[in-house]
Design a protein around this motif. Structure first.
Motif, short mmCIF file in Angstrom:
data_model
loop_
_atom_site.label_atom_id
_atom_site.label_comp_id
_atom_site.label_asym_id
_atom_site.label_seq_id
_atom_site.Cartn_x
_atom_site.Cartn_y
_atom_site.Cartn_z
N LEU A 1 -14.88 16.99 18.04
CA LEU A 1 -14.13 16.78 16.81
C LEU A 1 -12.66 17.14 17.05
O LEU A 1 -12.35 18.07 17.80
N SER A 2 -11.79 16.40 16.38
CA SER A 2 -10.36 16.67 16.43
C SER A 2 -9.83 16.78 15.01
O SER A 2 -10.34 16.13 14.09
N CYS A 3 -8.80 17.59 14.84
CA CYS A 3 -8.15 17.74 13.54
C CYS A 3 -6.65 17.84 13.77
O CYS A 3 -6.18 18.79 14.40
N ALA A 4 -5.93 16.85 13.26
CA ALA A 4 -4.48 16.82 13.43
C ALA A 4 -3.82 17.28 12.14
O ALA A 4 -4.14 16.78 11.05
N ALA A 5 -2.89 18.20 12.27
CA ALA A 5 -2.16 18.74 11.12
C ALA A 5 -0.77 18.12 11.06
O ALA A 5 -0.12 17.90 12.07
N SER A 6 -0.32 17.86 9.86
CA SER A 6 1.04 17.35 9.65
C SER A 6 1.62 18.04 8.42
O SER A 6 0.93 18.76 7.70
N GLY A 7 2.89 17.81 8.19
CA GLY A 7 3.56 18.48 7.08
C GLY A 7 4.16 19.77 7.56
O GLY A 7 4.84 19.81 8.59
N ASN A 8 3.90 20.86 6.85
CA ASN A 8 4.46 22.17 7.17
C ASN A 8 3.65 22.84 8.28
O ASN A 8 3.31 24.03 8.20
N SER A 9 3.31 22.09 9.33
CA SER A 9 2.35 22.56 10.32
C SER A 9 2.87 23.72 11.16
O SER A 9 2.09 24.50 11.69
N PHE A 10 4.20 23.89 11.26
CA PHE A 10 4.73 24.98 12.08
C PHE A 10 4.42 26.33 11.47
O PHE A 10 4.50 27.36 12.13
N SER A 11 4.04 26.34 10.21
CA SER A 11 3.73 27.59 9.52
C SER A 11 2.26 27.98 9.58
O SER A 11 1.87 29.00 9.04
N ILE A 12 1.46 27.13 10.24
CA ILE A 12 0.02 27.37 10.27
C ILE A 12 -0.31 28.56 11.16
O ILE A 12 0.23 28.71 12.25
N GLY A 13 -1.20 29.41 10.68
CA GLY A 13 -1.73 30.51 11.47
C GLY A 13 -3.08 30.13 12.03
O GLY A 13 -3.21 29.29 12.88
N ASN A 14 -4.14 30.76 11.48
CA ASN A 14 -5.49 30.45 11.94
C ASN A 14 -5.87 29.02 11.58
O ASN A 14 -5.49 28.51 10.53
N MET A 15 -6.65 28.41 12.47
CA MET A 15 -7.30 27.13 12.19
C MET A 15 -8.78 27.28 12.49
O MET A 15 -9.18 28.12 13.30
N GLY A 16 -9.57 26.46 11.84
CA GLY A 16 -11.00 26.62 12.07
C GLY A 16 -11.80 25.41 11.65
O GLY A 16 -11.26 24.45 11.09
N TRP A 17 -13.08 25.49 11.97
CA TRP A 17 -14.04 24.47 11.57
C TRP A 17 -15.14 25.13 10.73
O TRP A 17 -15.65 26.20 11.10
N TYR A 18 -15.46 24.49 9.65
CA TYR A 18 -16.53 24.91 8.77
C TYR A 18 -17.47 23.72 8.60
O TYR A 18 -17.10 22.59 8.87
N ARG A 19 -18.68 24.00 8.16
CA ARG A 19 -19.62 22.89 7.93
C ARG A 19 -20.45 23.16 6.69
O ARG A 19 -20.66 24.31 6.29
N GLN A 20 -20.91 22.06 6.11
CA GLN A 20 -21.76 22.17 4.92
C GLN A 20 -22.89 21.16 5.04
O GLN A 20 -22.64 19.94 5.09
N ALA A 21 -24.10 21.67 5.09
CA ALA A 21 -25.29 20.82 5.13
C ALA A 21 -25.77 20.58 3.70
O ALA A 21 -25.46 21.36 2.79
N PRO A 22 -26.53 19.52 3.47
CA PRO A 22 -27.02 19.22 2.11
C PRO A 22 -27.78 20.41 1.53
O PRO A 22 -28.66 20.98 2.17
N GLY A 23 -27.42 20.79 0.32
CA GLY A 23 -28.10 21.87 -0.36
C GLY A 23 -27.74 23.26 0.11
O GLY A 23 -28.34 24.24 -0.33
N LYS A 24 -26.76 23.36 1.01
CA LYS A 24 -26.37 24.66 1.53
C LYS A 24 -24.90 24.93 1.26
O LYS A 24 -24.12 24.01 0.99
N GLN A 25 -24.53 26.21 1.36
CA GLN A 25 -23.13 26.57 1.17
C GLN A 25 -22.33 26.26 2.45
O GLN A 25 -22.88 26.19 3.55
N ARG A 26 -21.04 26.07 2.26
CA ARG A 26 -20.16 25.87 3.41
C ARG A 26 -20.13 27.15 4.23
O ARG A 26 -20.03 28.25 3.69
#
Length: 116
Positions: A19-44
């Motif tokens: 998986l890839s995630c490209a950030a744009s906009g105020n991206s120079f101010s970004i600190g932590n980045m991460g991946w989360y997931r949500q399965a059907p019927g479950k919390q993220r």
């Protein structure tokens, strides 16, 4: 900050996806980045997080199988997923934190489906 994910899809158990995630906009101010997931019927849930200095943190369920990395020059975060299991099936969301704003930003999500 805008986040755009790519790389999801359908894969058989034991396979790999990146998986890839490209950030744009105020991206120079970004600190932590991460991946989360949500399965059907479950919390993220958190899958993996990487700091701006590239310290990494993983959910126990993915340790040893998934690897998070980032390219600060490209404002992009990656998630290499190996040895995929049907339990990994979910919508995967990219997340970015801008510390001075105190804001979390989310991508639109990308579906990962692992067939048994």
């Amino acid at each position: 900050v805008q986040l755009v994910e790519s790389g999801g899809g359908l894969v058989q158990a034991g396979g790999s996806l990146r998986l890839s995630c490209a950030a744009s906009g105020n991206s120079f101010s970004i600190g932590n980045m991460g991946w989360y997931r949500q399965a059907p019927g479950k919390q993220r849930e958190m899958v993996a997080v990487i700091t701006k200095g590239s310290n990494t943190y993983y959910a126990d369920s993915v340790k040893g199988r998934f690897t998070i990395s980032r390219d600060n020059a490209k404002n992009t975060v990656y998630l290499q997923m190996n040895s995929l299991e049907p339990e990994d099936t979910a919508v995967y969301y990219c997340n970015a934190v801008v510390p001075y704003e105190g804001n979390n930003y989310w991508g639109q999500g990308t579906q990962v489906t692992v067939s048994s």
